[in-house]
Scaffold this motif. Structure first.
Motif, mmCIF file in Angstrom:
data_model
loop_
_atom_site.group_PDB
_atom_site.id
_atom_site.type_symbol
_atom_site.label_atom_id
_atom_site.label_comp_id
_atom_site.label_asym_id
_atom_site.label_seq_id
_atom_site.Cartn_x
_atom_site.Cartn_y
_atom_site.Cartn_z
ATOM 1 N N VAL A 222 4.914 -3.948 -9.016
ATOM 2 C CA VAL A 222 5.041 -5.288 -8.445
ATOM 3 C C VAL A 222 6.253 -5.346 -7.514
ATOM 4 C CG1 VAL A 222 5.453 -7.725 -8.962
ATOM 5 C CG2 VAL A 222 3.875 -6.404 -10.382
ATOM 6 N N GLU A 223 7.351 -4.719 -7.920
ATOM 7 C CA GLU A 223 8.551 -4.691 -7.069
ATOM 8 C C GLU A 223 8.263 -3.990 -5.747
ATOM 9 O OE1 GLU A 223 11.555 -2.814 -9.393
ATOM 10 O OE2 GLU A 223 11.966 -4.597 -10.627
ATOM 11 N N TYR A 224 7.514 -2.903 -5.798
ATOM 12 C CA TYR A 224 7.171 -2.165 -4.577
ATOM 13 C C TYR A 224 6.312 -3.032 -3.654
ATOM 14 C CZ TYR A 224 5.230 1.454 -1.538
ATOM 15 O OH TYR A 224 4.857 2.192 -0.440
ATOM 16 N N CYS A 225 5.314 -3.688 -4.221
ATOM 17 C CA CYS A 225 4.439 -4.555 -3.414
ATOM 18 C C CYS A 225 5.224 -5.716 -2.819
ATOM 19 C CB CYS A 225 3.295 -5.088 -4.268
ATOM 20 S SG CYS A 225 2.125 -3.826 -4.823
ATOM 21 N N THR A 226 6.163 -6.260 -3.586
ATOM 22 C CA THR A 226 6.995 -7.364 -3.103
ATOM 23 C C THR A 226 7.853 -6.912 -1.932
ATOM 24 O OG1 THR A 226 7.056 -8.358 -5.311
ATOM 25 C CG2 THR A 226 8.758 -9.049 -3.752
ATOM 26 N N GLU A 227 8.406 -5.710 -2.034
ATOM 27 C CA GLU A 227 9.237 -5.175 -0.949
ATOM 28 C C GLU A 227 8.404 -4.934 0.302
ATOM 29 O OE1 GLU A 227 12.646 -4.175 0.964
ATOM 30 O OE2 GLU A 227 12.420 -5.037 -1.051
ATOM 31 N N GLN A 228 7.195 -4.431 0.134
ATOM 32 C CA GLN A 228 6.306 -4.228 1.283
ATOM 33 C C GLN A 228 5.975 -5.561 1.953
ATOM 34 O OE1 GLN A 228 6.905 -0.904 1.659
ATOM 35 N NE2 GLN A 228 4.788 -0.746 2.396
ATOM 36 N N ASP A 229 5.780 -6.600 1.136
ATOM 37 C CA ASP A 229 5.507 -7.927 1.684
ATOM 38 C C ASP A 229 6.687 -8.408 2.516
ATOM 39 O OD1 ASP A 229 4.294 -10.634 1.871
ATOM 40 O OD2 ASP A 229 5.951 -11.180 0.551
ATOM 41 N N LYS A 230 7.901 -8.217 2.026
ATOM 42 C CA LYS A 230 9.096 -8.636 2.765
ATOM 43 C C LYS A 230 9.219 -7.904 4.095
ATOM 44 C CE LYS A 230 11.849 -9.893 -1.304
ATOM 45 N NZ LYS A 230 13.040 -9.555 -2.122
ATOM 46 N N LEU A 231 8.782 -6.645 4.124
ATOM 47 C CA LEU A 231 8.864 -5.837 5.338
ATOM 48 C C LEU A 231 7.697 -6.095 6.288
ATOM 49 C CD1 LEU A 231 9.926 -2.420 3.743
ATOM 50 C CD2 LEU A 231 11.392 -3.995 5.033
ATOM 51 N N GLY A 232 6.719 -6.873 5.811
ATOM 52 C CA GLY A 232 5.539 -7.122 6.624
ATOM 53 C C GLY A 232 4.621 -5.913 6.692
ATOM 54 N N GLU A 233 4.668 -5.066 5.662
ATOM 55 C CA GLU A 233 3.883 -3.832 5.634
ATOM 56 C C GLU A 233 2.761 -3.921 4.609
ATOM 57 O OE1 GLU A 233 4.279 -1.381 7.666
ATOM 58 O OE2 GLU A 233 6.206 -1.902 8.580
ATOM 59 N N THR A 234 1.755 -3.094 4.779
ATOM 60 C CA THR A 234 0.661 -3.010 3.819
ATOM 61 C C THR A 234 1.070 -2.134 2.633
ATOM 62 O OG1 THR A 234 -0.297 -1.120 4.972
ATOM 63 C CG2 THR A 234 -1.085 -3.307 5.603
ATOM 64 N N VAL A 235 0.302 -2.241 1.561
ATOM 65 C CA VAL A 235 0.471 -1.361 0.405
ATOM 66 C C VAL A 235 -0.646 -0.330 0.444
ATOM 67 C CG1 VAL A 235 0.419 -1.194 -2.115
ATOM 68 C CG2 VAL A 235 1.564 -3.137 -1.003
ATOM 69 N N VAL A 236 -0.267 0.943 0.401
ATOM 70 C CA VAL A 236 -1.236 2.041 0.431
ATOM 71 C C VAL A 236 -1.229 2.709 -0.940
ATOM 72 C CG1 VAL A 236 -1.909 4.176 1.557
ATOM 73 C CG2 VAL A 236 -0.827 2.364 2.889
ATOM 74 N N ALA A 237 -2.392 2.789 -1.557
ATOM 75 C CA ALA A 237 -2.488 3.294 -2.933
ATOM 76 C C ALA A 237 -1.913 4.707 -3.068
ATOM 77 C CB ALA A 237 -3.941 3.275 -3.390
ATOM 78 N N ASP A 238 -2.238 5.598 -2.131
ATOM 79 C CA ASP A 238 -1.748 6.975 -2.229
ATOM 80 C C ASP A 238 -0.221 7.030 -2.139
ATOM 81 O OD1 ASP A 238 -4.346 7.756 -2.430
ATOM 82 O OD2 ASP A 238 -4.542 8.435 -0.361
ATOM 83 N N GLU A 239 0.356 6.170 -1.304
ATOM 84 C CA GLU A 239 1.815 6.167 -1.142
ATOM 85 C C GLU A 239 2.516 5.609 -2.373
ATOM 86 O OE1 GLU A 239 2.692 4.027 2.409
ATOM 87 O OE2 GLU A 239 1.755 5.515 3.734
#
Length: 334
Positions: A222-239
């Motif tokens: 959840v923290e990773y997804c939240t950080e991606q949201d702040k950066l305006g980036e997508t979440v990639v499952a493999d990454e």
């Protein structure tokens, strides 16, 4: 950031005044313009609610003009002037009130080319002149940035499903329908559904891990997804699978990515995180007129226990300030 074109126009429409003030030429690309672009983009990226989609299939003014501009048949200035004339017509026909400047910008990045548009609102301020006298000033209020968004021209040329992103700002409720029609917007992606489905997969995967590692894995995801949201980036499952394996040290027979391939092969491998949905996986919240409750997901089953039969919560290890208030209320304060 590489700004190619930028311009500002003004539109005022209320019960007593209708005025469209068009700038004749483009803004000079300098440090001030770059600062304006950075501030508006930052305010836009920080918003929790964005809508992702594309132009409607039927021809609309915004879509048609954007295509003409891309083909070189109209200039950037003409593009924006015609868009403002259409917006003026729309708000007059619907008798809507609107005030402020509209900022249009064209930028070229390494991976994309974007056409930005923002409704700039203002606030009163003070400035000191060179003679050190106080003077009134009208300042751009970035905290109350209005409707805005961008067309990813690269993605549009490639016929991708998502190339138009928009978001509403402060006080835009009465204008929402008109502004979506103005940009010919059609929603093609439900970020809330995508986020919730992915996090349910994360939850199921974490339950295959030892309890302590599983709990930590969910938290870090959840923290990773939240950080991606702040950066305006997508979440990639493999990454995220690689990042969390290294950070949490699962050392299991499966990574999250391989678990998804086996159990949910049809699930999206890349998605845009939805901030509201992420919060649901961080905290449980609820309130009535009399009660407001909020607590971290991690303490459910520990300091907070739920009995579904009686629909009741049992809370232990209460905050000290709350304990003090409760003891004082019944006359048992130490």
């Amino acid at each position: 950031m590489s700004l190619k074109h930028a311009i500002v126009h003004q539109l005022i429409r209320n019960t007593t005044t209708t005025a469209l003030n068009l700038r004749d030429d483009e803004l000079t690309v300098d440090d001030q313009l770059t600062h304006l672009m950075t501030q508006t983009k930052t305010a836009f990226y920080n918003r929790s609610s964005k809508q992702y989609g594309q132009f409607a299939e039927e021809a609309g003014t915004f879509k048609a003009l954007a295509q003409q501009w891309q083909a070189g048949s109209v200039s950037f200035t003409t593009l924006t002037e015609q868009l403002m004339k259409q917006l003026q017509l729309d708000v007059e026909q619907q008798e809507l009130d609107i005030d402020g400047h509209w900022f249009f910008a064209h930028e070229t990045l390494e991976s994309s080319e974007n056409l930005w548009f923002f409704h700039l609102k203002h606030k009163d301020g003070l400035m000191l002149t060179q003679a050190m006298d106080l003077s009134g000033a009208r300042l751009i209020d970035f905290a109350k940035l209005g409707f805005g968004g961008y067309v990813d021209l690269t993605a549009m040329a490639a016929n991708e499903q998502k190339y138009l992103t928009v978001s509403f700002g402060f006080g835009d409720r009465s204008l929402q329908s008109a502004l979506l029609n103005f940009v010919n917007f059609v929603d093609t992606i439900n970020t809330a559904v995508d986020t919730e489905r992915f996090l349910e997969i994360v939850k199921a995967y974490s339950e295959t891990l030892p309890q302590e590692k599983g709990s930590n894995y969910r938290k870090k995801a959840v923290e990773y997804c939240t950080e991606q949201d702040k950066l305006g980036e997508t979440v990639v499952a493999d990454e995220i699978a690689v990042v969390l394996k290294d950070e949490v040290g699962t050392d299991g027979p499966q990574t999250l990515a391989s678990y998804m391939e086996v159990t949910q092969p049809e699930a999206k491998r890349e998605f845009i995180p939805n901030r509201a949905s992420l919060k649901k996986f961080q905290r449980y919240t609820g309130k009535t007129k009399e009660v407001s409750i909020s607590f971290s997901n991690e303490i459910l089953g520990k300091n907070v226990n739920f009995d579904p039969a009686s629909e009741s919560l049992t809370i232990t290890n209460l905050p000290s300030n709350l304990l003090k208030q409760l003891k004082s209320a019944i006359g048992e304060e130490d």
